[in-house]
Design an enzyme around this catalytic site. Structure first.
Site, PDB file in Angstrom:
ATOM      1  CG  HIS A   9      -5.821   6.528   0.809  1.00 29.90           C
ATOM      2  ND1 HIS A   9      -5.850   7.010   1.662  1.00 29.90           N
ATOM      3  CD2 HIS A   9      -4.709   5.641   0.871  1.00 29.90           C
ATOM      4  CE1 HIS A   9      -4.841   6.669   2.735  1.00 29.90           C
ATOM      5  NE2 HIS A   9      -4.215   5.789   1.946  1.00 29.90           N
ATOM      6  CG  HIS A  54      -1.641   1.193   1.348  1.00 33.61           C
ATOM      7  ND1 HIS A  54      -3.206   1.096   1.228  1.00 33.61           N
ATOM      8  CD2 HIS A  54      -1.495   2.451   1.776  1.00 33.61           C
ATOM      9  CE1 HIS A  54      -3.476   2.298   1.272  1.00 33.61           C
ATOM     10  NE2 HIS A  54      -2.337   3.218   2.128  1.00 33.61           N
ATOM     11  CD  GLU A  55       1.732   3.471   3.838  1.00 32.27           C
ATOM     12  OE1 GLU A  55       1.732   4.534   3.055  1.00 32.27           O
ATOM     13  OE2 GLU A  55       0.619   3.395   4.403  1.00 32.27           O
ATOM     14  CG  HIS A  95       0.405   6.307  -0.447  1.00 36.46           C
ATOM     15  ND1 HIS A  95      -0.770   6.794  -1.184  1.00 36.46           N
ATOM     16  CD2 HIS A  95      -0.358   5.843   0.752  1.00 36.46           C
ATOM     17  CE1 HIS A  95      -1.993   6.564  -0.298  1.00 36.46           C
ATOM     18  NE2 HIS A  95      -1.480   5.810   1.000  1.00 36.46           N
TER      19      HIS A  95
END
Lengths: 450, 90
Positions: free
Chosen positions: A143, A133-134, A137
């Site tokens: 998101h 997930h990170e 980014h």
């Protein structure tokens, strides 16, 4: 999916780990090598579907590649000097900074107060899924509200087998929108097929092809034809239909995806489907919207009470005494602070000063828009930008009238899509430089709309 | 003595502004969130999180707000990015 509007300008990225989970707060088998292995697998989830490569920097590399390369991973707790303090166990787990030239770009921080684990139960936090997930980014994704998507903001637990993990479709589409598709997977050699594996000569890869963009918002953004363009508080807003795009002072779009006008500019009719012109009055910062024969005055993003009011209040009439039905372009020219409104090949000049009521055009107007030589006489809109230059926008082209100039005969238009809206370069014929001269030597003509 | 714990509503509003659904409070002005604005923000958060859109801080909504998550906001605006830069400069 949602994109941050930021991406790396290269695809071979480097990463490094600057601190590891505190042994007292993580499971006993969680050693540095295992952390690095899990992070490597998390990067692989992204490089499996997009032409990205991630190289871990060793201690020696770090001096050559700057302090830690592109993506610097660390385990920190509480306040750690980046404006996003962690909050102990639970709550916030991790964060990462979007790509860019800032020194924090790509930095990925995990909360060291969590009990990090690999494939553990609900009493611990799975490092792999949080890292995937990170890193999303750190590569430019925001998101997502889609389910399934690894970019949903909430913790989703562990996956069964990290080595065979595949990103959900939403995330694949997002990363491919930023970096394109991965053309092919590496050849897998069967195990034990001989003593020394002979590597077959692989055919040359095909030349890179631009990503195919089929979604409607891409087309809308990149085909030009904006209803209105405005410089508001130093940011450039591109309005089209019920949507707008917003370019920040840094030159980045807030998002590649458009926003709905009615969700940001409060007080326009809900059915608003086209803005004719917008500008910000420099004396007091109010923002004026023209739609048809009416205008609205906004304080920030909310319309003042009592609007809309009739356009007739501006006191404009055409040369032959006719009524002005709509405003096609409006801007404040930075070099003299005056406001200019364009309609039907004519323009009017206003000295708005500080008074709002009783505005009238200066004497001697309207004048013929053709006085602005070298630019379209019916622009979609105009802004003052850069060093007080006037930028004329029409279809998918823009022309720059340099500071205070009115009569530059040779103003070469450039692409709005490429220069402003982050679209891929596509050679297009322009009135001055036809890209494809007619092959048989016949005359060809290009009009401004092409 | 420790400051009193903010009530559930205040904590809910803090959560909404932290993750981008409400504009962050500005100490230089005394702007108040409108009731409609808060309801809209809750609905948006519910829609983003796949919950029923009630516009109220109901049980499911409060549960989701307590779920561990990423610190980055769901709605990223330019204000947020600018604030981040200013903080770093300070």
């Amino acid at each position: 999916y949602a994109l941050s509007g930021l991406r790396w300008d290269r695809t071979d990225l480097t990463w490094s780990v600057h601190s590891y989970p505190n042994p007292s707060r993580s499971t006993s088998v969680f050693q540095p090598d295992m952390v690095k292995g899990i992070l490597t697998q998390a990067f692989k989830a992204w490089s499996d579907v997009a032409p990205l490569s991630f190289r871990q920097l060793s201690g020696n590399d770090r001096e050559d590649m700057g302090p830690g390369g592109d993506i610097r991973v660390s385990f920190t707790r509480s306040l750690h000097d980046d404006g996003y303090p962690f909050d102990g166990r639970g709550g916030t787990l991790a964060h990462a900074f979007f790509p860019g030239r800032d020194d924090v770009a790509g930095d990925t921080h995990f909360d060291d107060d969590e009990y990090w684990s690999y494939g553990g139960d609900s009493s611990s936090t799975d490092l792999f899924t949080v890292a995937v997930h990170e890193f999303g980014h750190a590569l430019g994704l925001s998101h997502s509200s889609s389910d399934p998507s690894i970019m949903r903001p909430y913790y989703q637990g562990a996956v069964k087998d990290i080595s065979s993990y595949n990103l959900p479709l939403d995330d694949r589409m997002a990363i491919q929108e930023l970096y394109g598709r991965k053309e092919s997977k590496p050849t897998v050699h069967p195990r034990g097929s001989g003593s020394t594996p002979s590597h077959p000569r692989l055919p040359s890869p095909p030349p890179p092809r631009p990503t195919k963009h089929s979604d409607r918002s891409f087309q809308n953004r990149c085909e030009g034809g904006f209803d209105a363009v405005a410089n508001i508080r130093g940011e450039v807003f591109f309005f089209k239909g019920p949507h707008f795009w917003r370019m920040q002072r840094t030159g980045n779009l807030v998002s590649l995806n458009p926003a709905l006008i009615r969700n940001f500019w409060m007080g326009l009719p809900p059915e608003t489907n086209k803005i004719d012109a917008v500008y910000e009055r420099k004396s007091d910062g109010i923002i004026i919207f023209f739609i048809g024969a009416q205008y609205w005055v906004f304080k920030d993003n909310v319309a003042r009470p009592g609007y809309p009011r009739p356009l007739a209040e501006w006191g404009m009439s055409t040369k032959d005494g006719g009524k002005v039905e709509r405003v096609e372009a409006a801007f404040v020219w930075a070099h003299n602070g005056k406001t200019y409104l364009f309609s039907m090949g004519e323009f009017w000049k206003f000295d708005e000063g500080r008074k709002e009521e009783g505005r009238k055009p200066e004497g001697g107007y309207p004048k013929d828009a053709a006085l602005w030589r070298g630019v379209p006489t019916d622009p979609d809109d105009i802004i003052s930008w850069g060093e007080g230059d006037a930028y004329f926008f029409k279809d998918n082209l823009y022309w720059v009238m340099q500071r205070g100039g009115l009569d530059q005969d040779n103003v070469t238009p450039k692409s709005i899509a490429v220069d402003w809206l982050r679209c891929p370069h596509v050679p297009t014929p322009t009135p001055h430089l036809p890209a494809n001269p007619h092959p048989r030597g016949k005359d060809c003509s290009c009009d401004l709309s092409r | 003595s420790p400051a009193p714990m903010p009530d559930q509503y205040a904590r809910g509003l803090d959560w909404l502004s932290r993750y981008g659904y409400l504009p962050p409070p500005d100490p230089r002005t005394s702007k108040l969130q409108t009731k409609d604005g808060v309801e809209r923000a809750i609905r948006e958060m519910q829609r983003f999180g796949g919950l029923e859109e009630t516009g109220r801080l109901d049980k499911d909504t409060l549960n989701l707000m307590q779920t561990p998550r990423c610190s980055l906001p769901d709605i990223v605006g330019s204000e947020d990015m600018l604030k981040r830069k200013r903080r770093r400069k300070r």
